[in-house]
Write a protein that holds these residues in place. Structure first.
Motif, PDB file in Angstrom:
ATOM      1  N   UNK A 142      12.436  12.066  -5.590  1.00 51.38           N
ATOM      2  CA  UNK A 142      12.012  10.670  -5.681  1.00 51.38           C
ATOM      3  C   UNK A 142      10.788  10.467  -4.789  1.00 51.38           C
ATOM      4  N   UNK A 143       9.705   9.959  -5.363  1.00 43.40           N
ATOM      5  CA  UNK A 143       8.518   9.619  -4.586  1.00 43.40           C
ATOM      6  C   UNK A 143       8.618   8.155  -4.172  1.00 43.40           C
ATOM      7  N   UNK A 144       8.261   7.876  -2.930  1.00 40.20           N
ATOM      8  CA  UNK A 144       8.406   6.518  -2.410  1.00 40.20           C
ATOM      9  C   UNK A 144       7.053   5.904  -2.090  1.00 40.20           C
ATOM     10  N   UNK A 145       6.952   4.606  -2.333  1.00 42.71           N
ATOM     11  CA  UNK A 145       5.845   3.813  -1.816  1.00 42.71           C
ATOM     12  C   UNK A 145       6.130   3.456  -0.365  1.00 42.71           C
ATOM     13  N   UNK A 146       7.349   2.948  -0.113  1.00 45.40           N
ATOM     14  CA  UNK A 146       7.852   2.702   1.238  1.00 45.40           C
ATOM     15  C   UNK A 146       9.051   3.618   1.423  1.00 45.40           C
ATOM     16  N   UNK A 147       8.976   4.508   2.394  1.00 44.70           N
ATOM     17  CA  UNK A 147       9.952   5.582   2.545  1.00 44.70           C
ATOM     18  C   UNK A 147      11.388   5.073   2.563  1.00 44.70           C
ATOM     19  N   UNK A 148      12.175   5.568   1.617  1.00 47.34           N
ATOM     20  CA  UNK A 148      13.590   5.255   1.564  1.00 47.34           C
ATOM     21  C   UNK A 148      13.928   3.867   1.070  1.00 47.34           C
ATOM     22  N   UNK A 149      12.908   3.063   0.723  1.00 44.62           N
ATOM     23  CA  UNK A 149      13.178   1.677   0.332  1.00 44.62           C
ATOM     24  C   UNK A 149      12.613   1.357  -1.052  1.00 44.62           C
ATOM     25  N   UNK A 150      11.304   1.475  -1.229  1.00 48.52           N
ATOM     26  CA  UNK A 150      10.653   1.098  -2.485  1.00 48.52           C
ATOM     27  C   UNK A 150      10.102   2.351  -3.153  1.00 48.52           C
ATOM     28  N   UNK A 151      10.685   2.788  -4.270  1.00 48.31           N
ATOM     29  CA  UNK A 151      10.178   3.977  -4.957  1.00 48.31           C
ATOM     30  C   UNK A 151       8.787   3.724  -5.540  1.00 48.31           C
ATOM     31  N   UNK A 152       8.082   4.813  -5.792  1.00 51.63           N
ATOM     32  CA  UNK A 152       6.767   4.746  -6.420  1.00 51.63           C
ATOM     33  C   UNK A 152       6.936   4.790  -7.936  1.00 51.63           C
ATOM     34  N   UNK A 153       6.128   3.984  -8.645  1.00 55.17           N
ATOM     35  CA  UNK A 153       6.119   4.035 -10.101  1.00 55.17           C
ATOM     36  C   UNK A 153       7.265   3.310 -10.766  1.00 55.17           C
ATOM     37  N   UNK A 154       7.804   2.266 -10.134  1.00 56.31           N
ATOM     38  CA  UNK A 154       8.907   1.505 -10.730  1.00 56.31           C
ATOM     39  C   UNK A 154       8.561   0.017 -10.706  1.00 56.31           C
ATOM     40  N   UNK A 155       9.189  -0.773 -11.588  1.00 57.10           N
ATOM     41  CA  UNK A 155       9.028  -2.221 -11.512  1.00 57.10           C
ATOM     42  C   UNK A 155      10.038  -2.809 -10.542  1.00 57.10           C
ATOM     43  N   UNK A 156       9.604  -3.770  -9.749  1.00 54.25           N
ATOM     44  CA  UNK A 156      10.513  -4.359  -8.771  1.00 54.25           C
ATOM     45  C   UNK A 156      10.158  -5.804  -8.466  1.00 54.25           C
ATOM     46  N   UNK A 157      10.910  -6.377  -7.530  1.00 47.88           N
ATOM     47  CA  UNK A 157      10.773  -7.776  -7.182  1.00 47.88           C
ATOM     48  C   UNK A 157      10.920  -7.949  -5.680  1.00 47.88           C
ATOM     49  N   UNK A 158      10.120  -8.852  -5.122  1.00 46.42           N
ATOM     50  CA  UNK A 158      10.319  -9.323  -3.760  1.00 46.42           C
ATOM     51  C   UNK A 158      10.616 -10.810  -3.868  1.00 46.42           C
TER      52      UNK A 158
END
Length: 684
Positions: free
Chosen positions: A313-329
């Motif tokens: 798994x590649x992360x944008x934010x380590x251990x929290x927000x994966x890279x290359x996925x749709x998400x919401x804040x």
């Protein structure tokens, strides 16, 4: 000499008739058969020119045909030869040449120079009749050359050809189900055909107007690895827009100037080719009309295709927000999510120091271009916030080009990306499709944010689950096509009682459950209750003020993620700074630790190295395998958490070996259903 009368035309009226745009007396418009956004037909309005205009077809169309096209679309009078001014017999005027009769075919000019005829490619009608041929010639030291010829009806050949055709058209017309490879030359098309595939090309790069044989089909455009190959691939994609479901394929490991034949000769297999093509996302259509979906074959997906080690798994934010996925804040009003997201974008574009505090619960690990589109903040507000974040003025260096912030109030106003059309139903708007086209051109795109979602989605997100799922699917496709994390900022509703854990925070997110369920990740932020906020401020030696302390954490994730509550404290600029580390008063709540334990138990069992509650394989003895927030928990409390989870049914004691049910797993896990297998090697 007779003077031609001036013809005055209205550029706006002509542009509107052609579906283009006018700038002064110059008009840019789509050429016939091209997409609505194409601008390859240029028209110059000149009162002294014949009929008042001059055409410049940039895509290779016949100028005379384009004049007829402009005249017809604009409602201009038909051209009448007898009304044309006759040139006077003056010496400086050239006489118009008469059309020359067709010439017999000859290749003497090539063979006399040492070229050898090595291949003949037949271009046939859909019925199999040969209409013309392309002949390939090669030379020991000079580049290859091609000639074209057509039957003369008496057993011989004439030079040239008629209208262009798709190569191997007869096979395309006979087999209308299989996908088609579009390649640069006939040699590659024949190579793929010899392997059992449908393949086509066009003569000398000339695309025919009639592409019926490819209508609604899946077409893979295989690009050669050079500038000419890139240009021809782009031309193919442009011609196939709105006609076929088309994907561009750049073969990995292709040598410079190499083609698919070279790639296969290097030892690559047809299985590799099929795998690359099946995983390639289709190119989005320029028009808003959706392309027909490619037929689904379940037989393309046996588990035997998943060979080797699974990708990490590649992360944008380590251990929290994966890279290359749709998400919401998601956050309540006045929480500071937009400012926090802006800081996340800054770190993605500029990078961050080793000792920088966490952002959104972790360290930024993916560096590249970030794009934020906000409909709430104007250019002045963005300027103030960027100045506060960028104290070292890094934005004026090369990194400044990597961070893009679009303040819509100062860039033409807010606009809808998704809406409900009375005729077509739920649609992605042209504005959104244009943005997607631009994002796909950024090679190192890492993060995209739309803030807030409600400004872009003119849909009933709160009431209609289908609307929420539609937006999520759209975001997921964009994330897949770009490889970037795509986040939307969203709102949480105010609750009657304080939010105590991550479950409460998830329940407070506005909209139907389809909105949260359809995304890969949801991160929530909410104000800490007054008592907790005062304890945090006291431990930091800061004065307490309302809304100074905010809590945040992952409330939904489709993969591994840190399930802990972070404590965020505002600095003098209003930016939320993660102060979780070292704040005893803000230690994770019971429910947060329980959630983290359940995730750890599930992951351990899935890896074939399950925990027991106590003993040598117990949670405390193996605590180095637990998330950070659980490693410092006492043995008594850790085993108490496990007991609570077992009593509530969120963790089960499973029987695997012997007669004692002692191994921990979640309901539905492999050990829980009796299929668990212990794996050799160290647990990860």
């Amino acid at each position: 000499m007779q003077t031609r009368p001036a013809v005055q035309l209205d550029p706006r009226a002509i542009a509107a008739a052609l579906g283009g745009t006018a700038r002064g007396n110059q008009i840019s418009a789509p050429a016939p058969g091209h997409s609505k956004r194409d601008r390859s037909l240029r028209v110059l309005l000149d009162p002294t020119a014949p009929e008042g205009f001059i055409v410049h077809p940039l895509a290779g169309e016949d100028p005379i045909e384009m004049r007829d096209y402009v005249r017809t679309r604009a409602g201009l009078p038909d051209w009448e030869p007898e009304h044309a001014a006759k040139p006077q017999p003056t010496a400086h005027l050239r006489l118009v040449k008469k059309a020359e009769p067709p010439k017999a075919f000859s290749d003497w000019h090539l063979t006399s120079r040492g070229f050898s005829h090595v291949a003949t490619y037949d271009y046939t009608s859909a019925d199999g009749e040969v209409l013309f041929e392309v002949l390939r010639y090669e030379h020991p030291t000079q580049p290859k050359s091609f000639l074209q010829r057509r039957p003369d009806g008496d057993g011989g050949y004439l030079s040239g050809r008629g209208e262009p055709l798709l190569y191997r058209l007869h096979e395309l017309a006979t087999n209308t189900d299989d996908p088609v490879f579009a390649v640069e030359g006939e040699k590659d098309a024949d190579r793929l055909a010899s392997l059992g595939y449908l393949a086509t090309t066009v003569p000398n790069g000339s695309w025919p107007e009639d592409l019926t044989a490819l209508s609604g089909r899946k077409v893979y455009v295989l690009a050669d690895n050079d500038a000419a190959g890139d240009k021809k691939a782009k031309t193919a994609l442009q011609n196939l827009q709105g006609i076929a479901v088309v994907a561009r394929i750049d073969l990995p490991g292709l040598p410079p100037k190499g083609d698919v034949s070279d790639w296969l000769d290097a030892g690559h297999t047809v299985e590799e080719l099929e795998s690359i093509c099946s995983s390639a996302p289709p190119i989005a259509a320029n028009d808003n009309d959706p392309l027909p979906a490619a037929p689904l074959s379940i037989f393309e997906w046996p588990v035997s295709r998943f060979v080797g080690e699974p990708p990490a798994v590649d992360y944008l934010v380590d251990g929290v927000i994966p890279l290359g996925v749709p998400g919401m804040v998601s956050a309540m009003g006045d929480t500071g999510k937009s400012f926090a997201l802006l800081e996340l974008h800054r770190r993605v574009a500029f990078g961050q120091g080793t000792f920088a505090p966490d952002v959104f619960g972790g360290k930024v690990t993916a560096i590249g271009t970030s794009v934020m589109i906000t409909s709430e903040d104007d250019a002045g507000e963005v300027h103030r916030r960027i100045s506060a974040l960028d104290a070292k003025a890094e934005r004026f260096g090369p990194a400044g080009q990597k961070m893009i912030v679009v303040p819509l109030p100062s860039a033409g106003g807010a606009r809808a990306f998704w809406r409900d059309d009375k005729k077509k139903g739920l649609i992605e708007t042209d504005d959104f499709l244009r943005i997607c086209d631009q994002l796909r051109t950024i090679n190192d795109l890492r993060l995209v944010t739309f803030d807030p979602l409600a400004s872009f989605a003119h849909l009933a997100l709160n009431e209609d689950p289908a609307a929420g799922q539609f937006v999520c699917t759209s975001l997921s496709r964009l994330a897949t096509e770009t490889g970037a994390t795509v986040l939307v900022a969203h709102h949480m509703r105010k609750t009657q009682k304080p939010i105590e854990n991550l479950g409460d925070a998830r329940d407070a997110i506005r909209g139907s459950t389809a909105l949260v369920d359809g995304l890969r990740l949801a991160y929530a932020m909410w104000p800490a209750d007054e008592a907790r906020a005062k304890r945090v401020c006291k431990s930091l030696g800061q004065e307490y003020v309302a809304n100074k302390v905010v809590l945040g954490g992952v409330v939904k994730a489709n993969g591994p993620a840190k399930r802990m509550v972070s404590t965020l404290v505002r600095n003098e600029f209003g930016l939320l700074i993660d102060r979780t580390s070292g704040i005893g008063a803000a230690a994770p709540a019971q429910d947060d630790l329980l959630g983290a334990l359940i995730v750890a138990v599930e992951a351990a069992a899935a890896s074939g190295h399950p925990f027991t509650r106590t003993g040598a394989t117990g949670l405390y003895a193996m605590r180095d395998r637990l998330p950070t927030e659980l490693r410092d928990v006492s043995r008594h409390r850790l085993e108490g958490l496990a007991a609570t989870a077992i009593e509530s049914g969120r963790i089960q004691l499973c029987l695997a070996t012997g007669t004692t049910a002692k191994w921990l797993d979640v309901p539905g896990g492999q050990f829980a259903i009796g299929l668990g297998e212990f794996r050799k090697g160290a647990a990860r």
